[in-house]
Design a protein around this motif. Structure first.
Motif, short mmCIF file in Angstrom:
data_model
loop_
_atom_site.label_atom_id
_atom_site.label_comp_id
_atom_site.label_asym_id
_atom_site.label_seq_id
_atom_site.Cartn_x
_atom_site.Cartn_y
_atom_site.Cartn_z
N GLY A 150 0.69 -1.08 0.05
CA GLY A 150 0.01 0.09 0.08
C GLY A 150 0.84 1.18 -0.05
O GLY A 150 2.18 1.24 -0.44
N SER A 206 -0.04 7.61 -6.40
CA SER A 206 -0.84 6.84 -5.95
C SER A 206 -0.71 5.18 -6.94
O SER A 206 -1.10 4.39 -6.40
CB SER A 206 -2.35 7.10 -6.22
OG SER A 206 -2.63 7.46 -7.43
N THR A 261 -1.67 -5.88 -3.34
CA THR A 261 -1.64 -4.58 -3.69
C THR A 261 -2.93 -4.13 -4.05
O THR A 261 -3.76 -4.81 -4.29
CB THR A 261 -0.56 -4.61 -4.93
OG1 THR A 261 -0.38 -3.12 -5.05
CG2 THR A 261 -1.11 -5.18 -6.09
N HIS A 262 -3.19 -2.75 -4.27
CA HIS A 262 -4.41 -2.22 -4.86
C HIS A 262 -4.44 -2.80 -6.39
O HIS A 262 -3.59 -2.81 -6.90
CB HIS A 262 -4.27 -0.69 -4.70
CG HIS A 262 -5.86 -0.04 -4.97
ND1 HIS A 262 -5.76 0.53 -6.15
CD2 HIS A 262 -6.85 0.01 -4.36
CE1 HIS A 262 -7.16 1.04 -6.29
NE2 HIS A 262 -7.73 0.62 -5.27
N LYS A 263 -5.68 -2.76 -6.62
CA LYS A 263 -6.00 -3.18 -7.96
C LYS A 263 -5.52 -2.28 -9.02
O LYS A 263 -5.12 -2.99 -10.08
CB LYS A 263 -7.52 -3.42 -8.37
CG LYS A 263 -8.26 -2.06 -8.18
CD LYS A 263 -9.93 -2.46 -8.47
CE LYS A 263 -10.47 -1.01 -8.38
NZ LYS A 263 -10.38 0.07 -9.13
N ASP A 264 -5.30 -1.11 -8.92
CA ASP A 264 -4.58 -0.14 -9.71
C ASP A 264 -3.23 -0.54 -9.98
O ASP A 264 -2.60 0.04 -11.03
CB ASP A 264 -4.93 1.15 -9.58
CG ASP A 264 -6.17 1.68 -9.82
OD1 ASP A 264 -6.90 0.89 -10.56
OD2 ASP A 264 -6.71 2.59 -9.42
N GLY A 281 -5.23 -8.33 -5.98
CA GLY A 281 -5.49 -6.86 -5.88
C GLY A 281 -6.57 -6.51 -5.03
O GLY A 281 -7.67 -7.21 -5.02
N GLU A 282 -6.32 -5.51 -4.07
CA GLU A 282 -7.66 -5.33 -3.37
C GLU A 282 -8.44 -4.28 -4.07
O GLU A 282 -8.00 -3.20 -4.78
CB GLU A 282 -6.97 -4.20 -2.11
CG GLU A 282 -6.43 -4.91 -0.90
CD GLU A 282 -6.20 -3.78 -0.03
OE1 GLU A 282 -7.07 -3.79 1.26
OE2 GLU A 282 -5.36 -2.93 -0.22
N PHE A 320 -10.33 -1.85 -2.98
CA PHE A 320 -10.50 -0.56 -2.16
C PHE A 320 -9.18 -0.64 -1.21
O PHE A 320 -8.75 -1.67 -0.67
CB PHE A 320 -11.47 -0.28 -1.53
CG PHE A 320 -12.94 -0.24 -2.49
CD1 PHE A 320 -13.28 0.88 -3.19
CD2 PHE A 320 -13.59 -1.23 -2.79
CE1 PHE A 320 -14.01 0.83 -4.23
CE2 PHE A 320 -14.60 -1.31 -3.54
CZ PHE A 320 -15.27 -0.13 -4.39
N LYS A 321 -8.56 0.39 -0.91
CA LYS A 321 -7.78 0.97 0.06
C LYS A 321 -8.29 0.71 1.44
O LYS A 321 -9.07 1.65 1.79
CB LYS A 321 -6.86 1.79 -0.22
CG LYS A 321 -5.74 1.65 -1.40
CD LYS A 321 -4.99 2.89 -1.39
CE LYS A 321 -3.93 2.74 -2.66
NZ LYS A 321 -3.07 3.84 -2.92
N ARG A 322 -8.10 -0.06 2.38
CA ARG A 322 -8.92 -0.10 3.43
C ARG A 322 -7.92 -0.32 4.71
O ARG A 322 -8.23 -1.13 5.92
CB ARG A 322 -9.91 -1.29 3.41
CG ARG A 322 -11.17 -0.96 2.66
CD ARG A 322 -11.80 0.29 3.07
NE ARG A 322 -13.06 0.72 2.21
CZ ARG A 322 -12.99 1.43 1.36
NH1 ARG A 322 -11.86 2.17 1.01
NH2 ARG A 322 -13.99 1.72 0.57
N ALA A 339 -6.01 -5.58 4.34
CA ALA A 339 -5.24 -6.01 3.50
C ALA A 339 -4.64 -7.39 3.55
O ALA A 339 -4.48 -8.50 3.11
CB ALA A 339 -4.12 -5.10 2.84
#
Length: 444
Positions: free
Chosen positions: A8, A20, A61-64, A81-82, A84-86, A91
């Motif tokens: 993250g 980001s 990691t985040h999906k992006d 991929g997550e 959303f970042k939470r 995670a």
């Protein structure tokens, strides 16, 4: 044992090179043992292989960032991929449930959760092999990894250990999250350790904790509830609430390269990229991703950084202030990295119908920007260099330097690079058109 690496972070303190999408762990600036440079994530992957941990590691990691992470890990590690970042707890739970649901990990197995962007010596990762034995020997729910502080600092959290009683681990007495310098000096006097953010526990411990929170332990159900989760920290949710935690001590090198001061201290040369340092300059560094030369004359203790997102000139001790300056910025990104390469926004010009967007695309050898439909009024590709093939409405055409391809709304189009390719993309957007650029995980 299974290790879950969390990827993250917003990347704001190393602006303008990180953000980001391209966070600090992807910056290829660190000296590599065989020469050249490597990224933080590349360094970690190399050390995991050396420590025999590469076959039991998972990256979350985040999906992006999914495609970008797959690229930097060379497809040698599983990456999820997550949506959303939470936060780090959520995670870590996602990674644990992925391993559990896939049958990769059993409830009695040891899981280790660690940040992916750490900078440590090789011995740090070899300590991971002790986690299962320490959990069994200590009867603890949680094993942490702490490192000997090099100096008092307010940038790290601290772990206060109890008496080791001749054992290789100590009970955890308390935590202190980024204390002021005076408090940090007091903590070091009590043999406190820097908190490395590494936690080991049995998988059943995480499953039981999720059930106590009223959360599902089925991966699909957990993922479905992701949008409604609050941001939760592993430290706050697990570590600071545990009364059965122990800490292993690491005596070697460990750093969080989260500032320009700490990162430039690891660089092989004071100037990276075009430009130079002149006159009486001490502890000054240039990191320049642009083709335009950047020169610093007679300034000591500063960092000058330039990239497609902007330019930063600051005293190293003050450079972290950029985080507060840009944290509320909503400007469209000017640069991004993807699995297939990267893009740079060269120009945004308003037109009578909407907007003319000009991009420079760089494709890596053997990579493909997959076929997609054109959702704009029109699009043009001018091949600047390299060789490849453009697919337009099912027809494959050789793409070489100087070729121009015109794409209309609704056309299916894609490109595959044989060698490294550079091209200019010009989009004509109308007001009602979507204006996404390119994402690391999907093509748009």
């Amino acid at each position: 044992m299974h290790t879950i690496f969390l990827c993250g972070g917003s990347g704001q303190r190393l602006w303008p090179l990180s953000g980001s999408i391209r966070s600090k762990m992807f910056l290829e600036l660190l000296p590599a043992p065989a020469g050249g440079t490597e990224s933080m994530i590349g360094r970690v992957c190399r050390q995991l292989h050396q420590a025999g941990l590469d076959q039991s590691s998972l990256f979350v990691t985040h999906k992006d960032q999914l495609g970008l992470m797959q690229r930097h890990t060379r497809g040698e590690y599983p990456v999820i991929g997550e949506p959303f970042k939470r936060g780090t707890f959520t995670a870590a739970a996602l990674g644990a449930l992925y391993l559990y649901s896939s049958g990769t990990a059993k409830p009695e197995d040891t899981l280790c959760v660690a940040p992916a962007d750490m900078y440590a010596d090789d011995g740090f990762f070899r300590l991971f092999h002790q986690f299962s034995d320490v959990l069994a020997e200590s009867k603890a729910d949680l094993v942490l990894l702490g490192t000997r502080p090099a100096h008092p600092t307010d940038q790290y959290g601290y772990i206060v250990p109890g008496n080791a009683a001749g054992k290789r681990y100590s009970p955890v007495i308390s935590f202190a999250e980024k204390p002021n310098t005076a408090k940090a000096e007091e903590l070091i006097g009590r043999n406190a350790l820097w908190n490395c953010g590494v936690f080991a526990f049995p998988l059943r411990f995480m499953l039981a904790h999720l059930q106590q929170m009223g959360l599902p332990v089925e991966l699909a159900a957990f993922t479905e509830r992701y949008p409604g989760f609050p941001v939760r920290s592993f430290d706050k949710e697990i570590a600071e609430r545990s009364n059965k935690a122990v800490v292993l001590r690491h005596e070697g090198e460990w750093l969080d390269l989260g500032s320009w001061g700490s990162l430039t201290a690891q660089l092989a040369e004071p100037v990276v990229g075009a430009g130079g340092i002149w006159g009486e300059c001490r502890n000054t560094h240039i990191v320049n991703e642009l083709d335009i030369p950047l020169h610093v004359i007679g300034l000591s203790g500063v960092v000058a950084v330039s990239g497609p997102e902007g330019i930063l000139l600051a005293r190293k001790e003050d450079a972290n202030g950029i985080k507060e300056i840009i944290q509320d910025a909503s400007a469209e990104p000017r640069y991004g990295e993807t699995k297939w390469g990267s893009y740079t926004v060269l120009d945004r010009t308003p037109s009578r119908a909407g907007l003319i967007l000009t991009l420079k695309l760089s494709l890596l050898p053997g990579q493909t920007l997959p076929e997609q439909l054109c959702h704009h009024s029109s699009k043009s590709w001018m091949i600047l260099s390299g060789d490849g093939a453009v697919i337009l409405n099912g027809l494959t055409t050789e793409a070489q330097s100087g070729r121009i391809f015109t794409i209309s709304r609704g056309d299916s189009h894609g490109i595959t690079a044989v060698t490294a390719m550079k091209l200019i993309e010009i989009r004509a957007l109308e007001e009602e058109d979507d204006q996404p650029i390119y994402s690391s995980s999907v093509h748009l």
